[in-house]
Design an enzyme around this catalytic site. Sequence first.
Site, PDB file in Angstrom:
ATOM      1  N   ASP A   1       0.825  -1.205   0.000  1.00 19.72           N
ATOM      2  CA  ASP A   1       0.000   0.000   0.000  1.00 19.72           C
ATOM      3  C   ASP A   1       0.864   1.262   0.000  1.00 19.72           C
ATOM      4  O   ASP A   1       0.477   2.281  -0.562  1.00 19.72           O
ATOM      5  CB  ASP A   1      -0.918  -0.009   1.222  1.00 19.72           C
TER       6      ASP A   1
ATOM      7  N   HIS B   1      -5.120   6.816   7.302  1.00 14.83           N
ATOM      8  CA  HIS B   1      -4.254   7.732   6.581  1.00 14.83           C
ATOM      9  C   HIS B   1      -4.215   9.061   7.345  1.00 14.83           C
ATOM     10  O   HIS B   1      -5.134   9.384   8.102  1.00 14.83           O
ATOM     11  CB  HIS B   1      -4.758   7.938   5.150  1.00 14.83           C
TER      12      HIS B   1
ATOM     13  N   CYS C   1      -3.544   6.896  -1.935  1.00 12.71           N
ATOM     14  CA  CYS C   1      -4.441   6.075  -2.749  1.00 12.71           C
ATOM     15  C   CYS C   1      -4.468   6.620  -4.174  1.00 12.71           C
ATOM     16  O   CYS C   1      -4.777   7.798  -4.375  1.00 12.71           O
ATOM     17  CB  CYS C   1      -5.844   6.071  -2.161  1.00 12.71           C
TER      18      CYS C   1
ATOM     19  N   ASN D   1      -0.179   6.488   4.641  1.00 11.24           N
ATOM     20  CA  ASN D   1      -0.639   5.811   5.837  1.00 11.24           C
ATOM     21  C   ASN D   1       0.072   6.391   7.056  1.00 11.24           C
ATOM     22  O   ASN D   1       1.128   7.004   6.942  1.00 11.24           O
ATOM     23  CB  ASN D   1      -0.302   4.320   5.749  1.00 11.24           C
TER      24      ASN D   1
END
Length: 315
Positions: free
Chosen positions: A28, A221, A252, A261
């Site tokens: 991610d 986040h 994202c 994050n």
Amino acid sequence: MVQQERLGASKQASFPKRVQIVEVGPRDGLQAERTFVPTDIKIALVNRLVAAGVQRIEAASFVSPKWVPQMADGAAVVAGIDRVPGVSYAALTPNIKGLEAAIESKVDEVVIFGSASEAFCLRNINCSVAESLERFSPVARMAKDAGLRLRASISCSFGCPYQGPVDVDAVVDMVRRFRDLGCDEIDIADTIGVGTVRQVQQGVEAASMAFPLECLAGHFHDTYGQALANIVGALQVGMSVFHASVGGLGGCPYAKGATGNVATEDLLYLLDGLGIETGIDLDAIVSVGDWVSQQMGKENGARAGRALMARKASS
């Protein structure tokens, strides 16, 4: 004063004694990077994080390189890492083809995903929430048949960049749907970082009515600087699994303006201060964050990481 001290002690005592951190930096954290990160750097990042004590890590994503080119080397990354016994290596698997690749790579856990926002689901994977769940149903069955741990992530649990606020009932509905697919763990994700402590606590408590609290995870986040506050709020209502990304890597690709994050270094500093065990070495993680930031030529996004590196340099 005595009454205030008792209140503080009571709240602290309600925190979990131990927290699991799921390190999401290699997947991610990197997926939205425009410049391709070399495979050997990704492999080294996973290995360094595990050496620092990380026991759960998102190592790769088996998605179409057309949509997420940064993750095109998922199989090579998983093949190249030094697999350590007792460590769970996870991969994102959006469809049967991705799951088959994950099974071939012998990952320990696979991740499917959905959204509490219809608008985000349409923009992200070009289908409705109901259609997305239909797509994931065979993936979930195949994963369970293969003996893999199955995790689901609910995007936009507190707000959506397209529709705005997200109702808690929509989140609970997704929790129930993923529960019924056989998921072992479900992530409540603040994809764009708009959540507040009260929202988070209400959301976690509501979700725990449909799925065991110990099997719910928080994914926050830090777009609005609320990630650590939200984690404290979640801790207060009993959540004990949280995602974090070394160096604050991430964002994202389908949510403009969403920053990284919560940084693993910042989360560890918080948890250490609360006396909560994680099994992860903060100093070692700080070094990893500094290393990967240098490798990528970007500023370290972990505030605790930068401060501790500065202290180390001046000592």
